[in-house]
Design a protein around this motif. Structure first.
Motif, mmCIF file in Angstrom:
data_model
loop_
_atom_site.group_PDB
_atom_site.id
_atom_site.type_symbol
_atom_site.label_atom_id
_atom_site.label_comp_id
_atom_site.label_asym_id
_atom_site.label_seq_id
_atom_site.Cartn_x
_atom_site.Cartn_y
_atom_site.Cartn_z
ATOM 1 N N TRP A 179 -0.318 8.520 3.880
ATOM 2 C CA TRP A 179 0.327 8.352 5.187
ATOM 3 C C TRP A 179 -0.435 7.379 6.078
ATOM 4 O O TRP A 179 0.163 6.546 6.767
ATOM 5 C CB TRP A 179 0.466 9.707 5.883
ATOM 6 N N ASN A 180 -1.772 7.478 6.100
ATOM 7 C CA ASN A 180 -2.536 6.569 6.960
ATOM 8 C C ASN A 180 -2.380 5.117 6.531
ATOM 9 O O ASN A 180 -2.343 4.207 7.359
ATOM 10 C CB ASN A 180 -4.015 6.956 6.952
ATOM 11 N N ASP A 181 -2.296 4.872 5.220
ATOM 12 C CA ASP A 181 -2.120 3.499 4.730
ATOM 13 C C ASP A 181 -0.828 2.879 5.237
ATOM 14 O O ASP A 181 -0.785 1.692 5.579
ATOM 15 C CB ASP A 181 -2.107 3.482 3.196
ATOM 16 N N THR A 182 0.245 3.660 5.261
ATOM 17 C CA THR A 182 1.544 3.081 5.599
ATOM 18 C C THR A 182 1.852 3.133 7.094
ATOM 19 O O THR A 182 2.436 2.200 7.640
ATOM 20 C CB THR A 182 2.664 3.777 4.793
ATOM 21 N N VAL A 183 1.425 4.202 7.779
ATOM 22 C CA VAL A 183 1.715 4.331 9.210
ATOM 23 C C VAL A 183 0.944 3.306 10.032
ATOM 24 O O VAL A 183 1.466 2.753 11.012
ATOM 25 C CB VAL A 183 1.394 5.763 9.702
ATOM 26 N N PHE A 184 -0.287 3.007 9.617
ATOM 27 C CA PHE A 184 -1.127 2.102 10.396
ATOM 28 C C PHE A 184 -1.190 0.700 9.797
ATOM 29 O O PHE A 184 -2.127 -0.052 10.048
ATOM 30 C CB PHE A 184 -2.529 2.700 10.537
ATOM 31 N N ASP A 185 -0.185 0.349 9.022
ATOM 32 C CA ASP A 185 -0.021 -1.000 8.489
ATOM 33 C C ASP A 185 1.184 -1.634 9.170
ATOM 34 O O ASP A 185 2.292 -1.099 9.093
ATOM 35 C CB ASP A 185 0.206 -0.921 6.975
ATOM 36 N N PRO A 186 1.035 -2.781 9.846
ATOM 37 C CA PRO A 186 2.184 -3.431 10.485
ATOM 38 C C PRO A 186 3.309 -3.734 9.508
ATOM 39 O O PRO A 186 4.471 -3.843 9.921
ATOM 40 C CB PRO A 186 1.589 -4.723 11.055
ATOM 41 N N PHE A 187 2.991 -3.868 8.214
ATOM 42 C CA PHE A 187 3.999 -4.167 7.203
ATOM 43 C C PHE A 187 4.467 -2.916 6.450
ATOM 44 O O PHE A 187 5.264 -3.035 5.518
ATOM 45 C CB PHE A 187 3.466 -5.196 6.206
ATOM 46 N N GLY A 188 3.959 -1.748 6.846
ATOM 47 C CA GLY A 188 4.435 -0.510 6.259
ATOM 48 C C GLY A 188 4.263 -0.424 4.759
ATOM 49 O O GLY A 188 5.055 0.238 4.072
ATOM 50 N N THR A 189 3.258 -1.085 4.201
ATOM 51 C CA THR A 189 2.978 -1.123 2.757
ATOM 52 C C THR A 189 4.195 -1.589 1.955
ATOM 53 O O THR A 189 4.451 -1.110 0.845
ATOM 54 C CB THR A 189 2.489 0.245 2.221
ATOM 55 N N ASN A 190 4.949 -2.556 2.506
ATOM 56 C CA ASN A 190 6.100 -3.113 1.793
ATOM 57 C C ASN A 190 5.976 -4.625 1.685
ATOM 58 O O ASN A 190 5.473 -5.286 2.604
ATOM 59 C CB ASN A 190 7.401 -2.778 2.527
ATOM 60 N N GLY A 191 6.473 -5.168 0.573
ATOM 61 C CA GLY A 191 6.528 -6.607 0.394
ATOM 62 C C GLY A 191 5.174 -7.245 0.183
ATOM 63 O O GLY A 191 4.150 -6.580 -0.039
ATOM 64 N N VAL A 192 5.139 -8.579 0.272
ATOM 65 C CA VAL A 192 3.900 -9.311 0.037
ATOM 66 C C VAL A 192 2.861 -9.054 1.126
ATOM 67 O O VAL A 192 1.682 -9.319 0.944
ATOM 68 C CB VAL A 192 4.166 -10.826 -0.078
ATOM 69 N N GLY A 193 3.290 -8.517 2.271
ATOM 70 C CA GLY A 193 2.366 -8.265 3.371
ATOM 71 C C GLY A 193 1.611 -6.957 3.279
ATOM 72 O O GLY A 193 0.703 -6.717 4.083
ATOM 73 N N SER A 194 1.957 -6.103 2.317
ATOM 74 C CA SER A 194 1.302 -4.806 2.191
ATOM 75 C C SER A 194 -0.213 -4.953 2.111
ATOM 76 O O SER A 194 -0.742 -5.799 1.402
ATOM 77 C CB SER A 194 1.806 -4.091 0.932
ATOM 78 N N ASN A 195 -0.941 -4.114 2.847
ATOM 79 C CA ASN A 195 -2.395 -4.285 2.970
ATOM 80 C C ASN A 195 -3.125 -4.012 1.662
ATOM 81 O O ASN A 195 -2.657 -3.263 0.798
ATOM 82 C CB ASN A 195 -2.933 -3.387 4.086
ATOM 83 N N LEU A 196 -4.304 -4.627 1.513
ATOM 84 C CA LEU A 196 -5.092 -4.499 0.282
ATOM 85 C C LEU A 196 -5.648 -3.095 0.080
ATOM 86 O O LEU A 196 -5.905 -2.695 -1.062
ATOM 87 C CB LEU A 196 -6.258 -5.496 0.293
ATOM 88 N N VAL A 197 -5.852 -2.343 1.152
ATOM 89 C CA VAL A 197 -6.317 -0.969 0.995
ATOM 90 C C VAL A 197 -5.313 -0.194 0.161
ATOM 91 O O VAL A 197 -5.662 0.544 -0.766
ATOM 92 C CB VAL A 197 -6.522 -0.303 2.371
ATOM 93 N N ASN A 198 -4.027 -0.389 0.468
ATOM 94 C CA ASN A 198 -2.972 0.268 -0.293
ATOM 95 C C ASN A 198 -2.917 -0.250 -1.730
ATOM 96 O O ASN A 198 -2.854 0.524 -2.684
ATOM 97 C CB ASN A 198 -1.631 0.039 0.406
ATOM 98 N N THR A 199 -2.957 -1.563 -1.910
ATOM 99 C CA THR A 199 -2.866 -2.152 -3.245
ATOM 100 C C THR A 199 -4.013 -1.695 -4.138
ATOM 101 O O THR A 199 -3.806 -1.282 -5.282
ATOM 102 C CB THR A 199 -2.871 -3.684 -3.156
ATOM 103 N N ALA A 200 -5.241 -1.773 -3.617
ATOM 104 C CA ALA A 200 -6.410 -1.439 -4.430
ATOM 105 C C ALA A 200 -6.492 0.053 -4.722
ATOM 106 O O ALA A 200 -6.783 0.458 -5.851
ATOM 107 C CB ALA A 200 -7.681 -1.914 -3.729
ATOM 108 N N ASN A 201 -6.218 0.899 -3.721
ATOM 109 C CA ASN A 201 -6.283 2.337 -3.950
ATOM 110 C C ASN A 201 -5.220 2.800 -4.926
ATOM 111 O O ASN A 201 -5.439 3.735 -5.694
ATOM 112 C CB ASN A 201 -6.146 3.093 -2.625
ATOM 113 N N GLY A 202 -4.050 2.147 -4.903
ATOM 114 C CA GLY A 202 -2.999 2.526 -5.821
ATOM 115 C C GLY A 202 -3.375 2.325 -7.269
ATOM 116 O O GLY A 202 -2.836 2.968 -8.155
ATOM 117 N N ALA A 203 -4.299 1.409 -7.538
ATOM 118 C CA ALA A 203 -4.720 1.119 -8.908
ATOM 119 C C ALA A 203 -6.079 1.721 -9.245
ATOM 120 O O ALA A 203 -6.508 1.642 -10.395
ATOM 121 C CB ALA A 203 -4.796 -0.400 -9.114
#
Length: 426
Positions: A137-161
């Motif tokens: 929730w913190n990754d997506t709520v506090f990301d201006p891009f909402g963890t969607n598309g090419v703008g999704s933050n690296l914290v989300n990308t890296a943690n997901g893998a």
């Protein structure tokens, strides 16, 4: 259940809602890897070895353009409903399916985005099924891009893998480059975005701005007695368990939340090891009016628990730290979005002798900027561009093709991408 029985037989108010999002974009991606060699290598003692015949091979660029989906909001189709049971008690359900509207191949065949039934009242809400994890929730709520598309933050990308990425569960196309993100020993796939087979509890909404949730996800693995009857199969004893919680405060322009979660991503019963990914993150946002600021700090640890500690100490813990800074600026009917995020991998390696040269920590940073133009409350046009810069062998991308030549002396460097699309909600 007792409360349900008491409230049960009277006629009750109920409602069922059909809802969804259809989001389509023209998206492009490119990933460039380079030969950084100069003919000089180093032996185990750190002394240089020169090769006068070495010829640098330049760079390799892999690119792709496609009609994609979920560049602004994830495409979905769902059903939700609530029945008023009286006395402040309500029963609800939520079934939400991913859809891939670009090719129509993913539809309402599974409800892997969310599949829950719940009971709520003055005590809060108890929710059973598949849902977002507290730490995501913190990754997506506090990301201006909402963890969607090419703008999704690296914290989300890296943690997901980080714990072994098993693919998106919401119909999104799996970015090829995530296959090259460091895959850790005993990694069996983590419950990073969502956890199934879970029990969740949410605090009631009338606590003066304070909110919170806890979640427990069952691993649903078979336990054998005696233990020697357990099959000789990795990730068959404890993998899949999740436990976590999130607590925050939202009042006026301020929203801040702290979350922690532990996911069991691997086990080897006869070796006596259990691999977990423990994640702690803190996110916040503040709306000044002309601008809204976002921020997040995250730290994840991939660790192996040993029933019997190995003589040489076993595998060191692997840490992933990251942060995000973002902003949104309203402009008439539109919204400007921008973010900067960064991650670092620390493998906690120890030199075997005083002369051994250890590799530098893998790092990556990302800059993303975009604009959303609202044609109505439900329809919007959007554009996003983003660029990832990798260092010391990190291989994160904005999506699309993976880095080429990484097993043949090429080092991942930059990844760029764009989304131009339209989103309609109903």
């Amino acid at each position: 259940m007792a409360a349900l029985a008491v409230a049960g037989v009277a006629s009750a108010q109920s409602s069922v809602t059909l809802f969804g999002v259809v989001d389509a974009s023209i998206s492009g991606y490119s990933s460039t890897s380079r030969d950084l060699g100069n003919g000089v290598t180093y032996d185990r003692l750190g002394f240089p070895i020169y090769n006068p015949f070495y010829l640098n091979r330049g760079s390799i660029k892999a690119s792709r353009r496609e009609l994609a989906h979920s560049g602004y909001n994830s495409s979905r189709l769902g059903f939700r409903g609530t029945e008023d049971l009286g006395g402040g008690l309500a029963a609800s359900f939520w079934l939400e399916a991913p859809i891939s509207n670009d090719d129509g191949q993913t539809g309402v065949s599974t409800f892997t985005r969310r599949s829950t039934v719940s009971l709520s009242g003055g005590f809060g809400e108890v929710r059973l099924g598949r849902d977002y994890t507290p730490t995501f929730w913190n990754d997506t709520v506090f990301d201006p891009f909402g963890t969607n598309g090419v703008g999704s933050n690296l914290v989300n990308t890296a943690n997901g893998a980080f714990g072994g990425f098993t693919g998106y569960a919401d119909g999104k196309k799996l970015p090829d480059a995530l296959k090259n993100v460091p895959q850790l020993p005993d990694a069996g796939g983590s419950n990073y975005v969502r956890a199934g087979n879970s029990i969740g509890y949410f605090l009631p909404p009338n606590l003066g701005g304070f909110y919170g949730q806890v979640m427990y996800g069952f691993h649903e693995k078979t336990k054998y007695s005696p233990g020697t009857a357990t099959p000789l199969t990795e990730n068959a004893s404890r993998t899949g368990r999740y436990v976590g919680g999130r607590f925050g405060y939202a009042n006026g322009p301020l929203d801040v939340a702290l979350a922690y979660g532990s996911s069991t991503v691997g086990d080897q019963f006869y070796v006596g090891t259990t691999t977990k990914v423990n994640t702690l993150n803190l996110g916040a946002s503040y709306d000044f009016g002309p601008v809204k600021l976002f921020g997040e700090l995250s730290r994840a640890k991939n660790k192996v628990d040993y029933e019997v500690e190995p003589y040489l100490g076993g595998r060191p813990d692997i840490d992933l730290t990251g942060y995000l800074l973002g902003v949104t600026v309203p402009v008439g009917a539109g919204l400007i979005r921008a973010s900067y995020s960064s991650v670092k991998y620390d493998e906690n390696l120890v030199a075997r002798n005083p002369w051994e040269v250890l590799p530098a920590d893998k790092k990556a940073n990302k800059l993303a900027i975009g604009y959303v133009h609202n044609l109505s409350k439900r329809t919007a046009l959007y554009a996003t561009v983003a660029r990832v810069s990798n260092k010391n062998g990190a291989s994160l991308t904005v999506g699309g093709p993976s880095f080429q030549g990484t097993g043949n002396g090429f080092t991942p460097k930059t990844s760029t991408g764009y989304d131009f699309g339209i989103r309609h909600a109903f």
